[in-house]
Design a protein around this motif. Structure first.
Motif, PDB file in Angstrom:
ATOM      1  N   GLN A 162       0.835  -1.198   0.000  1.00  0.00           N
ATOM      2  CA  GLN A 162       0.000   0.000   0.000  1.00  0.00           C
ATOM      3  C   GLN A 162       0.871   1.250   0.000  1.00  0.00           C
ATOM      4  O   GLN A 162       1.582   1.519   0.967  1.00  0.00           O
ATOM      5  N   VAL A 163       0.810   1.976  -1.117  1.00  0.00           N
ATOM      6  CA  VAL A 163       1.693   3.124  -1.289  1.00  0.00           C
ATOM      7  C   VAL A 163       0.984   4.403  -0.871  1.00  0.00           C
ATOM      8  O   VAL A 163      -0.084   4.725  -1.402  1.00  0.00           O
ATOM      9  N   ARG A 164       1.588   5.116   0.076  1.00  0.00           N
ATOM     10  CA  ARG A 164       1.060   6.419   0.482  1.00  0.00           C
ATOM     11  C   ARG A 164       2.063   7.479   0.056  1.00  0.00           C
ATOM     12  O   ARG A 164       3.276   7.292   0.200  1.00  0.00           O
ATOM     13  N   LEU A 165       1.518   8.574  -0.467  1.00  0.00           N
ATOM     14  CA  LEU A 165       2.376   9.575  -1.091  1.00  0.00           C
ATOM     15  C   LEU A 165       1.963  10.957  -0.595  1.00  0.00           C
ATOM     16  O   LEU A 165       0.790  11.203  -0.334  1.00  0.00           O
ATOM     17  N   VAL A 269       5.514   2.867   2.204  1.00  0.00           N
ATOM     18  CA  VAL A 269       4.758   1.729   1.711  1.00  0.00           C
ATOM     19  C   VAL A 269       4.620   0.705   2.825  1.00  0.00           C
ATOM     20  O   VAL A 269       5.599   0.330   3.466  1.00  0.00           O
ATOM     21  N   GLY A 270       3.393   0.311   3.064  1.00  0.00           N
ATOM     22  CA  GLY A 270       3.124  -0.655   4.118  1.00  0.00           C
ATOM     23  C   GLY A 270       2.515  -1.909   3.539  1.00  0.00           C
ATOM     24  O   GLY A 270       2.303  -2.026   2.324  1.00  0.00           O
ATOM     25  N   LEU A 280       7.315  -1.006   4.992  1.00  0.00           N
ATOM     26  CA  LEU A 280       8.144  -1.908   4.202  1.00  0.00           C
ATOM     27  C   LEU A 280       9.284  -1.117   3.564  1.00  0.00           C
ATOM     28  O   LEU A 280      10.433  -1.529   3.564  1.00  0.00           O
ATOM     29  N   PHE A 281       8.930   0.008   3.005  1.00  0.00           N
ATOM     30  CA  PHE A 281       9.975   0.920   2.534  1.00  0.00           C
ATOM     31  C   PHE A 281       9.463   2.345   2.542  1.00  0.00           C
ATOM     32  O   PHE A 281       8.252   2.586   2.614  1.00  0.00           O
ATOM     33  N   GLY A 282      10.395   3.271   2.521  1.00  0.00           N
ATOM     34  CA  GLY A 282      10.011   4.675   2.537  1.00  0.00           C
ATOM     35  C   GLY A 282      11.117   5.497   1.913  1.00  0.00           C
ATOM     36  O   GLY A 282      12.259   5.039   1.795  1.00  0.00           O
ATOM     37  N   GLY A 283      10.763   6.696   1.505  1.00  0.00           N
ATOM     38  CA  GLY A 283      11.792   7.540   0.903  1.00  0.00           C
ATOM     39  C   GLY A 283      11.201   8.836   0.415  1.00  0.00           C
ATOM     40  O   GLY A 283      10.115   9.250   0.849  1.00  0.00           O
ATOM     41  N   ARG A 309      11.891  -6.868   7.327  1.00  0.00           N
ATOM     42  CA  ARG A 309      10.434  -6.715   7.242  1.00  0.00           C
ATOM     43  C   ARG A 309       9.887  -7.347   5.963  1.00  0.00           C
ATOM     44  O   ARG A 309       8.863  -8.020   5.984  1.00  0.00           O
ATOM     45  N   LEU A 310      10.580  -7.093   4.853  1.00  0.00           N
ATOM     46  CA  LEU A 310      10.104  -7.664   3.590  1.00  0.00           C
ATOM     47  C   LEU A 310      10.105  -9.190   3.668  1.00  0.00           C
ATOM     48  O   LEU A 310       9.111  -9.848   3.330  1.00  0.00           O
TER      49      LEU A 310
END
Ligand code: HAM
Length: 423
Positions: A162-165, A269-270, A280-283, A309-310
């Motif tokens: 799930q991508v949050r922007l 991203v979760g 899971l990742f972020g940037g 986590r992945l």
């Protein structure tokens, strides 16, 4: 069991097989995909001079309270890297990469250190796969790093990330937003939690990140109403490109980040299997970082992905190379010959091992059953006749093979097994 005297530090892990092979498979998968996008690996030291990190996160927990900072015997003030971006930016500046043809695309896979409170999915040493793209302010660069991260997640077999922007604006529009936010929260100061009282003075954008005062943040000013034309266009183009590439993203007006250097794009991203407290990742984009480290001003964007986590979220383990292990067992008096046969096979590219504990044949075959698919038995009258017994450990069958034919036999048998695995 009595607790051993020496234990690993809290919040760290020992990783052994088969999990250690999962890490290796993940590294290969990530670096191969990064290479497909044109990213070259970079290795920076695991520690840096402390100001490298202090410059980029003076008001963040990661740098202020969670860093492993120490003075070495020579008096140097050093910090184990809590994250890769500042370290890579330092290298970019120091190595003069701004004068190389742009964009400069770099990636890394390695350990990061944060003295966080250990919890599920939160370690004091974790592994990050990260990429940093230098030299482009175009939204295509932001899209590229997000799409690359998504491909890594896809290729690892994880569905529905799930991508949050969001966009945190730039030097033109963010100060106006910051003022509006301070005014809003100052009016409600008495209702704020202790942490937010501090955030209000030190890092107001982080007020939006509070998991306690969620009711208050609902009504807080939305940064999108303050974006300048440049930031709005950038954000709209980025979401347009992501949508056109078939990736679903949602805007999260509360998304800020735990590090100070971001400008414009931020993302996180979760995954449902991880819960909403861990990503899971972020940037995001950080156009001011190289200049704040004393280098030229170069736009940049990147992400960091938590490998522990992945891996923990994967529904199925990654495929790992399965060395077809030949076990060279020996009859009494033939230990050295079995050992040398194993070495000869390895020189020919066949994974092989021999008994180095001088065990009985029975004990060797029991061990072989755990570790190998084929046992070659060295010794006995077969050996005198220039032959060896080859035992298929899964099927329980055995045949006698001329020693001169052994390599050809094992290679052909290996291929057969490979074929049957693939059908
Ligand atoms: P970050 O969000 O602090 O960003 O960390 C990136 C990822 O590392 C997180 O999304 C998470 O998966 C993983 N991670 C962080 N801390 C831990 C921990 N204590 N235990 C396990 N996993 C963890 C950065 O570090 C930025 N340098 C990302 C970036 C690159 N921004 C631009 N370029």
């Amino acid at each position: 069991m009595i607790a051993p005297e020496y234990q690993r530090p809290k919040g760290t892990r020992d990783v052994i097989a088969p999990e250690s092979w999962q890490f290796e498979a993940m590294r290969r998968l990530a670096l191969d995909l990064a290479a497909r996008y044109g990213y070259d690996p970079i290795e920076t030291p695991i520690f840096e001079q402390s100001p490298v990190f202090l410059r980029v996160g003076e008001s963040t927990d990661i740098v202020q309270h969670e860093s492993y900072r120490f003075v070495d015997v020579g008096g140097d003030d050093l910090t184990l890297r809590p994250e890769g971006t500042a370290a890579v930016a330092r290298a970019y500046v120091q190595l003069g990469l701004a004068t190389a043809p742009q964009p400069v695309r770099l990636c890394y896979f390695g350990p990061m250190f944060r003295r966080e409170r250990p919890a599920a999915g939160r370690y004091r040493q974790h592994t990050q796969f990260g990429v940093e793209c230098y030299g482009s302010e175009a939204p295509e660069a932001d899209a590229e790093v997000i799409l690359l991260a998504m491909q890594v997640v896809d290729a690892a077999g994880l569905k529905d990330p799930q991508v949050r922007l969001n966009s945190l604006g730039c030097a033109v529009c963010r100060p106006r937003y910051r003022e509006a936010l301070i005014a809003y929260y100052t009016d409600r100061r008495s209702e704020l939690c202790d942490d937010c009282q501090v955030r209000l003075n030190q890092n107001p954008l982080r007020l939006l990140d509070c998991k306690v005062d969620v009711g208050i943040r609902q009504q807080a000013p939305d940064i999108q109403d303050y974006w300048c034309d440049g930031c709005r266009t950038h954000f709209d183009r980025l979401t347009g490109i992501l949508a056109a590439s078939g990736r679903h993203v949602t805007r999260d007006k509360h998304l800020v980040r735990g590090l100070d250097y971001y400008t414009r794009t931020v993302f996180e991203v979760g995954h449902p299997s991880l819960g909403d407290q861990v990503a899971l990742f972020g940037g995001g984009r950080y156009d001011g970082l190289t200049a704040s480290l004393g280098g030229p001003s170069v736009p940049a964007v990147g992400f960091g992905m938590g490998i522990e986590r992945l891996l923990s979220a994967l529904p199925q383990a990654l495929a790992t190379p399965e060395p077809r292990r030949v076990y060279c067992a020996h009859l009494p008096g033939f230990a050295e010959r079995a050992f040398l046969l194993a070495e000869a096979l390895r020189r020919q590219g066949i994974a092989a091992e021999a008994d180095i504990l001088n065990r009985s044949l029975k004990a060797q075959l029991k061990d072989a059953g755990r570790r190998a698919s084929v046992a070659v038995i060295v010794g006995g009258q077969e050996w005198d006749q220039g032959q060896v017994v080859v035992k298929d450990l899964a099927a329980g069958r055995q045949i006698t093979v001329d020693r001169t034919e052994l390599l050809t036999y094992l290679a052909a048998d290996g291929e057969e097994q490979e074929d049957s695995r693939n059908t």
